[in-house]
Design a protein around this motif. Sequence first.
Motif, mmCIF file in Angstrom:
data_model
loop_
_atom_site.group_PDB
_atom_site.id
_atom_site.type_symbol
_atom_site.label_atom_id
_atom_site.label_comp_id
_atom_site.label_asym_id
_atom_site.label_seq_id
_atom_site.Cartn_x
_atom_site.Cartn_y
_atom_site.Cartn_z
ATOM 1 N N LEU A 92 9.629 2.915 -2.540
ATOM 2 C CA LEU A 92 8.357 2.535 -3.144
ATOM 3 C C LEU A 92 7.480 3.782 -3.218
ATOM 4 O O LEU A 92 7.059 4.316 -2.191
ATOM 5 N N ALA A 93 7.234 4.272 -4.436
ATOM 6 C CA ALA A 93 6.289 5.371 -4.631
ATOM 7 C C ALA A 93 4.916 4.740 -4.820
ATOM 8 O O ALA A 93 4.663 4.062 -5.817
ATOM 9 N N THR A 94 4.033 4.930 -3.876
ATOM 10 C CA THR A 94 2.769 4.201 -3.901
ATOM 11 C C THR A 94 1.554 5.104 -3.756
ATOM 12 O O THR A 94 1.537 6.019 -2.924
ATOM 13 N N ASN A 95 0.565 4.860 -4.609
ATOM 14 C CA ASN A 95 -0.748 5.445 -4.367
ATOM 15 C C ASN A 95 -1.237 4.968 -3.003
ATOM 16 O O ASN A 95 -1.044 3.797 -2.641
ATOM 17 N N TRP A 114 11.810 -1.407 2.456
ATOM 18 C CA TRP A 114 11.785 -0.325 1.478
ATOM 19 C C TRP A 114 11.250 0.957 2.102
ATOM 20 O O TRP A 114 10.366 0.925 2.986
ATOM 21 N N GLU A 115 11.744 2.077 1.633
ATOM 22 C CA GLU A 115 11.147 3.360 1.999
ATOM 23 C C GLU A 115 9.826 3.524 1.237
ATOM 24 O O GLU A 115 9.721 3.151 0.063
ATOM 25 N N PHE A 116 8.826 4.109 1.879
ATOM 26 C CA PHE A 116 7.558 4.416 1.228
ATOM 27 C C PHE A 116 7.477 5.912 0.958
ATOM 28 O O PHE A 116 7.731 6.732 1.847
ATOM 29 N N MET A 117 7.094 6.255 -0.263
ATOM 30 C CA MET A 117 6.915 7.649 -0.668
ATOM 31 C C MET A 117 5.487 7.821 -1.178
ATOM 32 O O MET A 117 5.000 7.005 -1.966
ATOM 33 N N GLY A 118 4.795 8.867 -0.747
ATOM 34 C CA GLY A 118 3.436 9.119 -1.213
ATOM 35 C C GLY A 118 3.392 9.394 -2.704
ATOM 36 O O GLY A 118 4.250 10.103 -3.237
ATOM 37 N N HIS A 119 2.374 8.832 -3.368
ATOM 38 C CA HIS A 119 2.240 8.975 -4.830
ATOM 39 C C HIS A 119 0.777 9.273 -5.191
ATOM 40 O O HIS A 119 0.261 8.791 -6.191
ATOM 41 N N GLY A 120 0.134 10.084 -4.340
ATOM 42 C CA GLY A 120 -1.284 10.368 -4.541
ATOM 43 C C GLY A 120 -2.148 9.234 -4.029
ATOM 44 O O GLY A 120 -1.657 8.153 -3.697
ATOM 45 N N THR A 139 -3.613 9.638 1.888
ATOM 46 C CA THR A 139 -2.472 8.844 1.430
ATOM 47 C C THR A 139 -1.457 8.656 2.546
ATOM 48 O O THR A 139 -0.946 7.544 2.766
ATOM 49 N N ILE A 140 -1.149 9.724 3.251
ATOM 50 C CA ILE A 140 -0.194 9.643 4.359
ATOM 51 C C ILE A 140 -0.675 8.653 5.414
ATOM 52 O O ILE A 140 0.111 7.829 5.905
ATOM 53 N N GLU A 141 -1.946 8.696 5.739
ATOM 54 C CA GLU A 141 -2.466 7.807 6.783
ATOM 55 C C GLU A 141 -2.490 6.355 6.329
ATOM 56 O O GLU A 141 -2.263 5.439 7.137
ATOM 57 N N ALA A 142 -2.758 6.105 5.045
ATOM 58 C CA ALA A 142 -2.753 4.730 4.542
ATOM 59 C C ALA A 142 -1.343 4.142 4.628
ATOM 60 O O ALA A 142 -1.167 2.967 4.976
ATOM 61 N N ILE A 143 -0.333 4.949 4.313
ATOM 62 C CA ILE A 143 1.050 4.486 4.404
ATOM 63 C C ILE A 143 1.451 4.290 5.857
ATOM 64 O O ILE A 143 2.112 3.313 6.215
ATOM 65 N N ARG A 144 1.026 5.206 6.713
ATOM 66 C CA ARG A 144 1.333 5.081 8.136
ATOM 67 C C ARG A 144 0.758 3.778 8.713
ATOM 68 O O ARG A 144 1.376 3.122 9.562
ATOM 69 N N ALA A 145 -0.417 3.398 8.240
ATOM 70 C CA ALA A 145 -1.053 2.175 8.740
ATOM 71 C C ALA A 145 -0.252 0.921 8.388
ATOM 72 O O ALA A 145 -0.276 -0.075 9.119
ATOM 73 N N ILE A 146 0.474 0.968 7.261
ATOM 74 C CA ILE A 146 1.289 -0.172 6.848
ATOM 75 C C ILE A 146 2.656 -0.152 7.513
ATOM 76 O O ILE A 146 3.151 -1.165 8.017
ATOM 77 N N THR A 147 3.295 1.017 7.514
ATOM 78 C CA THR A 147 4.694 1.111 7.933
ATOM 79 C C THR A 147 4.899 1.549 9.373
ATOM 80 O O THR A 147 5.992 1.401 9.925
ATOM 81 N N GLY A 148 3.869 2.147 9.958
ATOM 82 C CA GLY A 148 4.005 2.665 11.312
ATOM 83 C C GLY A 148 4.531 4.078 11.377
ATOM 84 O O GLY A 148 4.695 4.640 12.472
ATOM 85 N N LYS A 149 4.796 4.684 10.205
ATOM 86 C CA LYS A 149 5.258 6.071 10.206
ATOM 87 C C LYS A 149 4.787 6.773 8.938
ATOM 88 O O LYS A 149 4.517 6.124 7.915
ATOM 89 N N ALA A 150 4.715 8.083 9.010
ATOM 90 C CA ALA A 150 4.301 8.864 7.850
ATOM 91 C C ALA A 150 5.418 8.908 6.826
ATOM 92 O O ALA A 150 6.597 8.917 7.180
ATOM 93 N N PRO A 151 5.089 8.940 5.530
ATOM 94 C CA PRO A 151 6.133 9.090 4.513
ATOM 95 C C PRO A 151 6.768 10.468 4.601
ATOM 96 O O PRO A 151 6.104 11.463 4.900
#
Length: 295
Positions: A92-95, A114-120, A139-151
């Motif tokens: 998942l490439a996600t803003n 799904w894997e999360f990938m930063g997309h801006g 962006t990295i921190e927003a993804i970390r908050a959902i998945t528990g890890k940095a993209p």
Amino acid sequence: MVMTPRERIAYSAIVDRPALDLPDGVRMPVWVIVNVENWDIRRPMPRAVLPPPMGNPLVPDVPNWAWHEYGMRVGFWRLMEALKRRAITPTLATNGSVCEVYPRVVQAAHDEGWEFMGHGWLQGPMHALEDQAASIARTIEAIRAITGKAPRGWESPGLTETADTVDLLSKAGIEYVADWVLDDQPCMIETISGPIVSVPYTVEINDVSIMAVAQHSSDEFLKRGIRQFDRLYAESQRSARVMSISVHPYLSGVPHRIGYFEELLDHVASKPGVVFWTGEQILDWFTSSTQTNGS
């Protein structure tokens, strides 16, 4: 001093390289990317299905914003179901802002593994940002908050980069990028913080390029995808190739296109030795392979 692209990655002819081997039983990895974005109604839209009347851009642009919004409300769920039925785990490439605006979407993707990938942070060119480093970190921190890890991976909006974007990404801990669409195999890009891997992404088997930009008929995605896969599959007998398939919910998730996406997945999956890998799986295979070979 900022490096030029040529300083970051030396020219390499694929026919001159040693064979790139895959694990036993694997003939070719295929990388599926689902791009989810946040289009700010207060700004010009990143893309348009309807040109503005009299050619004058309008803000707010309700019809084109709603075109994208349909993808997040409806199209995304078609794509998810198509992938789930085939037991395919995509990236998942996600803003980063999608995590706030569309929490239902990102939580569903996370629940499916799904894997999360930063997309801006917001869909728009990196060149327009006042502070790229802050946007990347947010962006990295927003993804970390959902998945528990940095993209581990990053795809810039529209694949846009300034001269130092890749340096900022590497410094922030990103391990691979999708912006450098220059090869059928992963390769190393030099940064001020050490090398970062370019995982083969695509502007060719990408519904934005095919449908929104070139405005081909809906079946072009399938026809082109089959041709792309068949040739790469043949070449992978000698040395590994990677194929990526990139889709967006507002394009491939609509009723008249979803079937072509599904047919392409079925064609790819029918061949012996094909595996559907995420970006980080491709990254781990490549880095392990290069370390084993001492290169």
